[in-house]
Motif scaffolding. Structure first.
Motif, mmCIF file in Angstrom:
data_model
loop_
_atom_site.group_PDB
_atom_site.id
_atom_site.type_symbol
_atom_site.label_atom_id
_atom_site.label_comp_id
_atom_site.label_asym_id
_atom_site.label_seq_id
_atom_site.Cartn_x
_atom_site.Cartn_y
_atom_site.Cartn_z
ATOM 1 N N THR A 189 -7.130 31.021 -37.155
ATOM 2 C CA THR A 189 -8.083 32.028 -36.395
ATOM 3 C C THR A 189 -9.305 32.233 -37.095
ATOM 4 O O THR A 189 -9.374 32.392 -38.474
ATOM 5 C CB THR A 189 -7.201 33.446 -36.421
ATOM 6 O OG1 THR A 189 -6.122 33.408 -35.620
ATOM 7 C CG2 THR A 189 -7.925 34.465 -35.717
ATOM 8 N N THR A 191 -12.751 34.725 -37.107
ATOM 9 C CA THR A 191 -13.467 35.951 -36.599
ATOM 10 C C THR A 191 -14.631 36.091 -36.901
ATOM 11 O O THR A 191 -14.962 35.931 -38.195
ATOM 12 C CB THR A 191 -12.473 37.209 -36.852
ATOM 13 O OG1 THR A 191 -11.259 37.011 -36.396
ATOM 14 C CG2 THR A 191 -13.178 38.203 -36.175
ATOM 15 N N THR A 207 -7.475 30.181 -32.403
ATOM 16 C CA THR A 207 -8.297 31.290 -31.754
ATOM 17 C C THR A 207 -9.668 31.391 -32.220
ATOM 18 O O THR A 207 -9.577 31.538 -33.678
ATOM 19 C CB THR A 207 -7.411 32.491 -31.862
ATOM 20 O OG1 THR A 207 -6.087 32.388 -31.029
ATOM 21 C CG2 THR A 207 -7.958 33.757 -31.190
ATOM 22 N N VAL A 209 -12.826 34.198 -32.245
ATOM 23 C CA VAL A 209 -13.223 35.623 -31.795
ATOM 24 C C VAL A 209 -14.746 35.792 -32.254
ATOM 25 O O VAL A 209 -14.879 35.936 -33.532
ATOM 26 C CB VAL A 209 -12.052 36.694 -32.475
ATOM 27 C CG1 VAL A 209 -12.539 38.094 -31.769
ATOM 28 C CG2 VAL A 209 -10.729 36.294 -32.002
ATOM 29 N N GLU A 227 -8.995 39.672 -22.110
ATOM 30 C CA GLU A 227 -7.754 39.831 -23.206
ATOM 31 C C GLU A 227 -7.929 41.041 -24.206
ATOM 32 O O GLU A 227 -8.949 41.248 -24.827
ATOM 33 C CB GLU A 227 -7.437 38.323 -23.965
ATOM 34 C CG GLU A 227 -6.140 38.494 -24.677
ATOM 35 C CD GLU A 227 -5.599 37.250 -24.948
ATOM 36 O OE1 GLU A 227 -5.432 37.086 -26.427
ATOM 37 O OE2 GLU A 227 -5.474 36.361 -24.331
ATOM 38 N N TYR A 229 -7.481 42.416 -28.005
ATOM 39 C CA TYR A 229 -7.346 41.890 -29.250
ATOM 40 C C TYR A 229 -7.682 42.914 -30.112
ATOM 41 O O TYR A 229 -8.973 43.298 -30.189
ATOM 42 C CB TYR A 229 -8.183 40.549 -29.269
ATOM 43 C CG TYR A 229 -7.899 39.801 -30.858
ATOM 44 C CD1 TYR A 229 -6.742 38.823 -31.038
ATOM 45 C CD2 TYR A 229 -8.911 39.970 -31.700
ATOM 46 C CE1 TYR A 229 -6.549 38.328 -32.219
ATOM 47 C CE2 TYR A 229 -8.627 39.359 -32.979
ATOM 48 C CZ TYR A 229 -7.471 38.628 -33.327
ATOM 49 O OH TYR A 229 -7.207 37.937 -34.472
ATOM 50 N N GLU A 230 -6.615 43.248 -30.990
ATOM 51 C CA GLU A 230 -6.769 44.212 -32.036
ATOM 52 C C GLU A 230 -7.490 45.308 -31.453
ATOM 53 O O GLU A 230 -8.369 45.948 -32.173
ATOM 54 C CB GLU A 230 -7.569 43.662 -33.405
ATOM 55 C CG GLU A 230 -6.761 42.513 -33.979
ATOM 56 C CD GLU A 230 -7.433 42.144 -35.433
ATOM 57 O OE1 GLU A 230 -8.701 42.265 -35.529
ATOM 58 O OE2 GLU A 230 -6.873 41.580 -35.938
ATOM 59 N N LYS A 236 -12.053 35.937 -21.946
ATOM 60 C CA LYS A 236 -11.365 35.026 -22.354
ATOM 61 C C LYS A 236 -11.627 33.776 -21.890
ATOM 62 O O LYS A 236 -11.688 33.510 -20.732
ATOM 63 C CB LYS A 236 -9.671 35.285 -22.251
ATOM 64 C CG LYS A 236 -8.790 34.202 -22.644
ATOM 65 C CD LYS A 236 -7.375 34.568 -22.190
ATOM 66 C CE LYS A 236 -6.432 33.415 -22.701
ATOM 67 N NZ LYS A 236 -5.005 33.877 -22.399
ATOM 68 N N LEU A 250 -12.493 34.058 -27.721
ATOM 69 C CA LEU A 250 -12.428 35.290 -27.012
ATOM 70 C C LEU A 250 -14.234 36.063 -27.469
ATOM 71 O O LEU A 250 -14.503 35.856 -28.845
ATOM 72 C CB LEU A 250 -11.606 36.511 -27.742
ATOM 73 C CG LEU A 250 -10.187 36.052 -27.502
ATOM 74 C CD1 LEU A 250 -9.274 37.035 -28.192
ATOM 75 C CD2 LEU A 250 -9.766 35.932 -25.915
#
Length: 252
Positions: A189, A191, A207, A209, A227, A229-230, A236, A250
């Protein structure tokens, strides 16, 4: 607990290969033994005591060793390479490959990190309280898998090719990222809280973000609604369809 403090005597203009500076090597060693450990200074070996003032308190196993480094290490490569446990606090800038092949423990960099930070690491944690260069968490030239586990946090910006060939783990960038983050990703992931460009090209799994602005969204992604997310809602996308990818992108 064993605390080791290294104070850099003078900034070196010739690159130093410093893979022996890590808790695994320092554990249970005295001040004199640590001073006698060799690094490579260009083409010649050099002892740690020639480059650093060394202080040691206590003696313990690797997981209970903390190394504090004070100075400018912008020409000192591979600090913490392959470390398995313990802690390192670096008060200054670091050169390439810091924390590469890391399997455990924690490195905190109170400065900037050069290229290939945490490359091919499988565990542990790296925190950069400044900016980082190219190829954070990536695989080196010719490697099919970059970072496979652990976590990297960069509290500033990073340059291009963030997480290239990443296979697992987590990368958090609180600033902006350069071109092509998550290129050829196969897991994990990423971010990015700031802005970036052309994310997740040829991603197969994983993933990504993006909370800021994404410039040049690749046309090889399918949009599939939104979607959560957190606690936040994102657009998405899935792909990259060019490689039959099943990754998730995302975008805020």
């Amino acid at each position: 607990m064993q605390n080791v403090t290294l104070k850099h005597k003078d900034k070196n203009s010739i690159p130093v290969e410093a893979e022996n500076i890590k808790p695994d090597v320092f554990a249970s060693k005295s001040k004199e033994e640590i001073e006698d450990i060799e690094l490579w200074y260009g083409k010649a070996p050099v002892k740690i005591g020639e480059l650093f003032d060394v202080e040691v308190e206590g003696s313990d196993s690797t997981e209970n060793v903390k190394i504090i480094m004070n100075g400018d290490f912008s020409r000192m490569k591979r600090i913490g390479q392959g470390m398995s446990a313990g802690e390192m606090e670096i008060n200054g800038n670091v050169d390439m490959h810091c924390g590469c092949h890391m399997a455990g423990g924690k490195i905190t960099i109170n400065g900037d990190a050069d290229n290939w930070l945490g490359r091919e690491m499988t565990g542990g944690e790296i925190v950069v309280n400044g900016n980082a260069g190219y190829y954070v968490g990536s695989g080196y030239r010719g490697e099919g898998c970059g970072m496979g586990g652990g976590k990297i946090t960069v509290n500033g910006d990073v340059r291009d090719y963030l997480g290239e060939h990443m296979c697992g783990g987590e990368i958090l960038v609180k600033g902006n990222a350069g071109l092509l983050p998550a290129i050829s990703n196969n897991g994990g992931t990423i971010t990015i809280e700031g802005d970036t460009t052309m994310a997740a090209v040829e991603m197969k799994k994983g993933t990504v973000v993006i909370k800021g602005q994404l410039d040049e969204l690749m046309p090889s992604y399918r949009e599939e609604g939104t979607e959560e997310y957190e606690g936040e809602t994102y657009r998405k996308f899935t792909g990259d369809v060019n490689v039959s990818g099943k990754g998730v992108l995302l975008v805020k």
